[in-house]
Design a protein around this motif. Structure first.
Motif, short mmCIF file in Angstrom:
data_model
loop_
_atom_site.label_atom_id
_atom_site.label_comp_id
_atom_site.label_asym_id
_atom_site.label_seq_id
_atom_site.Cartn_x
_atom_site.Cartn_y
_atom_site.Cartn_z
N VAL A 1 0.86 -1.20 0.00
CA VAL A 1 0.00 0.00 0.00
C VAL A 1 0.89 1.25 0.00
N ALA A 2 1.96 1.22 0.80
CA ALA A 2 2.89 2.36 0.84
C ALA A 2 3.50 2.58 -0.55
N ASP A 3 3.79 1.51 -1.23
CA ASP A 3 4.35 1.61 -2.58
C ASP A 3 3.35 2.27 -3.54
N LEU A 4 2.08 1.90 -3.43
CA LEU A 4 1.06 2.48 -4.32
C LEU A 4 0.88 3.98 -4.04
N VAL A 5 1.07 4.36 -2.77
CA VAL A 5 1.01 5.79 -2.42
C VAL A 5 2.21 6.51 -3.04
N ARG A 6 3.39 5.93 -2.86
CA ARG A 6 4.62 6.54 -3.42
C ARG A 6 4.55 6.70 -4.93
N ARG A 7 3.95 5.75 -5.60
CA ARG A 7 3.86 5.80 -7.07
C ARG A 7 2.76 6.75 -7.56
N GLY A 8 1.98 7.28 -6.63
CA GLY A 8 0.96 8.25 -7.02
C GLY A 8 -0.37 7.65 -7.46
N HIS A 9 -0.57 6.37 -7.23
CA HIS A 9 -1.86 5.76 -7.59
C HIS A 9 -2.89 5.93 -6.47
N VAL A 10 -2.39 5.96 -5.24
CA VAL A 10 -3.29 6.06 -4.08
C VAL A 10 -3.04 7.38 -3.37
N ALA A 11 -4.13 8.16 -3.18
CA ALA A 11 -3.98 9.48 -2.56
C ALA A 11 -4.18 9.41 -1.05
N ARG A 12 -5.12 8.60 -0.59
CA ARG A 12 -5.39 8.53 0.85
C ARG A 12 -5.63 7.08 1.29
N VAL A 13 -5.26 6.80 2.53
CA VAL A 13 -5.54 5.50 3.13
C VAL A 13 -6.47 5.73 4.30
N ILE A 14 -7.66 5.16 4.21
CA ILE A 14 -8.61 5.26 5.33
C ILE A 14 -8.50 3.93 6.07
N THR A 15 -8.19 3.98 7.35
CA THR A 15 -8.04 2.71 8.06
C THR A 15 -8.93 2.63 9.29
N GLN A 16 -9.44 1.41 9.52
CA GLN A 16 -10.18 1.13 10.75
C GLN A 16 -9.21 0.64 11.82
N ASN A 17 -7.97 0.38 11.40
CA ASN A 17 -7.01 -0.21 12.34
C ASN A 17 -6.43 0.84 13.28
N ILE A 18 -6.06 0.36 14.44
CA ILE A 18 -5.54 1.24 15.48
C ILE A 18 -4.05 0.96 15.73
N ASP A 19 -3.47 0.13 14.86
CA ASP A 19 -2.12 -0.36 15.15
C ASP A 19 -0.98 0.52 14.63
N GLY A 20 -1.30 1.55 13.86
CA GLY A 20 -0.26 2.48 13.39
C GLY A 20 0.67 1.89 12.34
N LEU A 21 0.33 0.74 11.77
CA LEU A 21 1.28 0.06 10.87
C LEU A 21 1.36 0.69 9.47
N HIS A 22 0.35 1.43 9.05
CA HIS A 22 0.48 2.13 7.76
C HIS A 22 1.55 3.22 7.86
N GLU A 23 1.53 3.94 8.97
CA GLU A 23 2.54 4.98 9.17
C GLU A 23 3.92 4.33 9.31
N ALA A 24 3.98 3.23 10.05
CA ALA A 24 5.26 2.54 10.23
C ALA A 24 5.81 2.03 8.89
#
Ligand code: NAD
Length: 242
Positions: free
Chosen positions: A76-99
């Motif tokens: 998912v981080a890669d898709l953000v970096r490549r400009g395909h994904v603008a935002r990630v909406i998460t129900q998770n509380i684990d902070g792993l997208h930021e990590a």
């Protein structure tokens, strides 16, 4: 579809973090199924319930603190970096997208964040390690050091109001999306599951990746019922090879 997307939204649930050792909500034997969730009103009503809620949270937190992002988060981080994904909406509380390296401003945590706590009265931030020490020392739920208010993990409990700003941001991102990918969510928890519905109503293509059936498969343009890490890693590899 992903390669064409420029304003994609990835919407994630607990399923993206199971490969990191954090059980999802409904898996048998997981800590989430062992205990009935504590409603927000009960948390507010009694110090005894607050202490119990904190004890349960500290067990969950041990697992979260030891977890690192998995193949799904990295993809998912890669898709953000490549400009395909603008935002990630998460129900998770684990902070792993930021990590996984996604910039903070691209992540919308609609159920809050379990890596810290805050005062429900004045909003002052408190660290979970401090809460742990307070409970060990006093056998009482922690009180805010600034105002004496009730301290709670910065997560959204059942029965607690959804965070206004995050909900507004998630709505705006969904309405702006040119592709909506719902990943690792049973899509049964509302209002969160309302976002894929909103995307579809807005004629945005909806893709669901989840190993079992979800509540919204009938709405989706594409359903991939396979392992998340595997599917997303293959997707990124394919994009890379083109
Ligand atoms: P859920 O447990 O209802 O659904 C998760 C889905 O992911 C399930 O349908 C499961 O079959 C699927 N899944 C699990 N591992 C998978 C894998 N490797 N590949 C493909 N599919 C997989 O979770 P939800 O919809 O996110 O709702 C649960 C609520 O509980 C959320 O609101 C969330 O706030 C909270 N929660 C958070 C975490 C976390 O932060 N990691 C963990 C558990 C629960």
């Amino acid at each position: 579809m992903v390669q064409r997307a420029r304003r994609g939204v990835v919407f994630t649930g607990a399923g993206i973090s199971t490969e990191c050792g954090i059980p999802d909500f409904r898996s048998p034997g997981g800590f989430w199924t062992r205990y009935k969730p504590i409603e927000f009103s009960d948390f507010l009503a009694s110090a005894e319930t607050r202490l119990e809620a904190w004890r349960r949270f500290l067990v969950i937190r041990e697992t979260i603190a030891g977890a690192a992002p998995g193949a799904g988060h990295r993809a998912v981080a890669d898709l953000v970096r490549r400009g395909h994904v603008a935002r990630v909406i998460t129900q998770n509380i684990d902070g792993l997208h930021e990590a996984a390296g996604i910039p903070r401003e691209r992540i919308i945590e609609i159920h809050g964040n379990g890596t810290y706590a805050h005062c429900l009265a004045c909003g002052c931030r408190h660290e979970i390690d401090w809460v742990k020490e307070e409970i060990a020392r006093k056998e009482k739920p922690p009180a805010c050091t600034s105002c004496g208010g009730i301290v709670k993990s910065a997560t959204i409990s059942f029965g607690q109001a959804m965070p206004e700003q995050e909900m507004a941001d998630a709505r705006a991102a969904t309405l702006n999306a040119d592709l909506f990918l719902a990943i690792g969510s049973s899509l049964q928890v509302f209002p969160a599951a309302g976002f894929p519905v909103m995307a579809k109503q807005n004629r945005t293509p909806l893709v669901i990746v989840n190993r079992e059936e979800t509540g919204l498969d009938g709405l989706a343009d594409l359903v991939i019922r396979r392992d998340i890490g595997e599917v997303l890693a293959a997707l990124v590899a394919r994009i890379e090879s083109r």
